[in-house]
Design a protein around this motif. Structure first.
Motif, short mmCIF file in Angstrom:
data_model
loop_
_atom_site.label_atom_id
_atom_site.label_comp_id
_atom_site.label_asym_id
_atom_site.label_seq_id
_atom_site.Cartn_x
_atom_site.Cartn_y
_atom_site.Cartn_z
N ALA A 47 18.38 -6.50 41.73
CA ALA A 47 17.34 -7.60 42.11
C ALA A 47 17.94 -8.79 42.49
N ILE A 48 17.59 -9.62 43.55
CA ILE A 48 17.94 -10.86 43.77
C ILE A 48 17.06 -11.77 43.47
N GLY A 49 17.38 -12.99 42.71
CA GLY A 49 16.53 -14.15 42.30
C GLY A 49 16.64 -14.26 40.73
N GLU A 50 15.87 -15.26 40.36
CA GLU A 50 15.03 -16.14 41.11
C GLU A 50 15.47 -16.86 42.36
N LEU A 51 14.94 -16.80 43.41
CA LEU A 51 15.53 -17.61 44.47
C LEU A 51 15.13 -18.94 44.43
N TYR A 52 16.17 -19.76 44.19
CA TYR A 52 16.02 -21.27 43.77
C TYR A 52 15.79 -21.97 45.21
N ASN A 53 15.58 -21.61 46.27
CA ASN A 53 15.56 -22.18 47.53
C ASN A 53 14.78 -23.67 47.32
N VAL A 54 13.89 -23.90 46.61
CA VAL A 54 12.91 -25.09 46.45
C VAL A 54 14.00 -26.04 45.62
N TYR A 55 14.68 -25.59 44.76
CA TYR A 55 15.59 -26.46 43.76
C TYR A 55 16.69 -26.86 44.78
N ALA A 56 17.20 -25.99 45.43
CA ALA A 56 18.38 -26.36 46.13
C ALA A 56 18.23 -26.73 47.45
N GLY A 57 16.86 -26.88 47.97
CA GLY A 57 16.68 -27.72 49.34
C GLY A 57 17.22 -26.77 50.50
N VAL A 58 17.05 -25.30 50.17
CA VAL A 58 17.53 -24.31 51.32
C VAL A 58 16.22 -23.70 51.66
N ALA A 59 16.04 -23.67 52.89
CA ALA A 59 14.97 -23.06 53.49
C ALA A 59 15.02 -21.45 53.33
N PRO A 60 13.92 -20.75 53.18
CA PRO A 60 13.92 -19.46 52.82
C PRO A 60 14.57 -18.71 54.16
N ASN A 61 14.47 -19.25 55.36
CA ASN A 61 15.01 -18.50 56.42
C ASN A 61 16.17 -19.15 57.04
N ASP A 62 16.90 -20.01 56.19
CA ASP A 62 18.20 -20.46 56.45
C ASP A 62 18.97 -19.18 56.79
N PRO A 63 19.88 -19.46 57.84
CA PRO A 63 20.66 -18.52 58.09
C PRO A 63 21.64 -17.83 56.75
N ARG A 64 22.17 -18.77 55.83
CA ARG A 64 22.83 -18.20 54.66
C ARG A 64 21.88 -17.42 53.94
N MET A 65 20.68 -17.26 53.85
CA MET A 65 19.88 -16.50 53.05
C MET A 65 19.90 -14.97 53.75
N TRP A 66 19.76 -14.79 55.03
CA TRP A 66 19.61 -13.37 55.63
C TRP A 66 20.75 -12.35 55.21
N PRO A 67 21.99 -12.62 55.09
CA PRO A 67 22.83 -11.57 54.46
C PRO A 67 22.00 -10.88 53.40
N TYR A 68 21.76 -11.84 52.42
CA TYR A 68 21.08 -11.20 51.24
C TYR A 68 19.74 -10.57 51.34
N TYR A 69 18.84 -10.75 52.20
CA TYR A 69 17.59 -10.08 52.71
C TYR A 69 18.03 -8.81 53.08
N ALA A 70 19.21 -8.56 53.99
CA ALA A 70 19.59 -7.63 54.51
C ALA A 70 20.06 -6.35 53.28
N LEU A 71 21.01 -7.12 52.54
CA LEU A 71 21.37 -6.33 51.54
C LEU A 71 20.16 -5.81 50.58
N ALA A 72 19.35 -6.69 50.30
CA ALA A 72 18.14 -6.18 49.58
C ALA A 72 17.39 -5.05 50.18
N ALA A 73 17.14 -5.20 51.61
CA ALA A 73 16.42 -4.03 52.45
C ALA A 73 17.49 -2.88 52.24
N LYS A 74 18.73 -2.99 52.42
CA LYS A 74 19.62 -1.89 52.68
C LYS A 74 19.52 -1.16 51.26
N HIS A 75 19.49 -1.86 50.09
CA HIS A 75 19.79 -1.11 48.71
C HIS A 75 18.42 -1.15 47.88
N ASP A 76 17.32 -1.49 48.81
CA ASP A 76 15.67 -1.55 48.06
C ASP A 76 15.75 -2.23 46.87
#
Ligand SMILES: [Zn+2]
Length: 297
Positions: A122-151
């Motif tokens: 799993a990835i998370g808890e995603l602390y975007n709110v705490y870190a001030g990073v938007a969920p669609n920030d470019p830095r987030m996408w590789p992790y979503y891609a990895l999550a999708a690839k590995h379910d």
């Protein structure tokens, strides 16, 4: 955050999708070290005893990788490891150091290897709110891609809180409550519609409505209503009732968030008199079992 009491509450099996790990040194006040036992061993023993006491047969534990792995590996058939980020100045919202390199993000190659080895699911808890990073920030996408690839499960902090007085002192200079809205995950889910995404902390009425939109559109989104011992119970019950009334009783999962809140959180579900016993079992076990494919084992 760490709990203080080990009190049996119920016999039926429970799945807790929201557990946190941290250094044993930070939690020494919650347990005593027995003879010939290190602080790490004492903490692990205490945490597993706590899970046993509440019949928690499966759980997801997130946090700094070293702490997660130390605790997960003590009971790997019960615990699924998760990596929490983004961090801020190298620490998480509890001010625990996050990664060996002192950075705020897990190394993608390292993460892939951990996933392949079965140590992280799993990835998370995603602390975007705490870190001030938007969920669609470019830095987030590789992790979503990895999550999708590995379910992988994706576990997100989807609440505008905690308020400043509820945060650890010195935490989160970049905290941005505007980044908490569940609807911000729509672009991510549109790109990866099968993502097993759990929205943590959905109890505010406006956020409940946004979560409903995601539940309607994406089959593997789940909601969780912690911290149930800190939020007024009528607000939690109202959120759960709204999800149920909308036909989503099969999309609510249980998460405690704090070790000391497990008993109280179970009581909040048990005291929801508008729920049938079957609906309570769905929230406490069946829905998460389906999400984790335990029913196929
Ligand atoms: Zn949490």
């Amino acid at each position: 955050m760490w709990g203080c009491s080990v009190m049996p509450t119920m016999a039926s099996s429970v799945i807790d999708l929201h557990l946190h790990a941290g250094p044993s040194s930070s939690a020494s006040r919650w347990y005593s070290t027995e003879l010939n036992e290190t602080a790490d061993e004492a903490q692990t023993r205490y945490l597993l005893d706590t899970l046993n006491a509440h019949s928690i047969v499966r759980g997801v534990i997130g946090g700094p990788p070293a702490d997660v792995e130390r605790i997960r590996s003590a009971d790997p058939s019960r615990l699924i490891g998760s990596v929490a980020f983004p961090c801020s100045d190298g620490v998480d919202p509890n001010l625990f150091p996050c990664f060996k390199d002192g950075g705020d993000w897990p190394d993608l190659d390292w993460l892939s290897k951990e996933v392949d080895a079965g140590r992280i699911g799993a990835i998370g808890e995603l602390y975007n709110v705490y870190a001030g990073v938007a969920p669609n920030d470019p830095r987030m996408w590789p992790y979503y891609a990895l999550a999708a690839k590995h379910d992988l499960l994706v576990l997100v902090h989807a609440d505008a809180g905690p308020p400043p007085e509820g945060r650890v002192e010195g935490c989160c200079a970049d905290f941005d409550e505007r980044l908490a809205r569940p609807a911000l995950y729509e672009p991510i889910l549109t790109r990866y519609p099968q993502l097993r995404l759990v929205l943590y902390h959905v109890f505010r009425p406006d956020f409940v409505q946004e979560a409903l939109m995601l539940l309607d559109k994406f089959p593997n989104v789940m909601v969780e209503t912690s911290p149930m011992t800190l939020v007024p119970t009528p607000l939690v019950h109202s959120a759960i009732n709204t999800f149920v009334e909308a036909g989503h009783e099969d999309r609510i999962v249980f998460g405690s968030d704090y070790w000391g809140a497990i008993s109280g959180s179970l009581e909040v579900i048990e005291s929801a008199h508008f729920l049938s016993e079957k609906q309570k079992r769905a929230i406490l076990y069946d829905n998460a079992a389906r999400l984790l494919s335990m029913d196929k084992n």
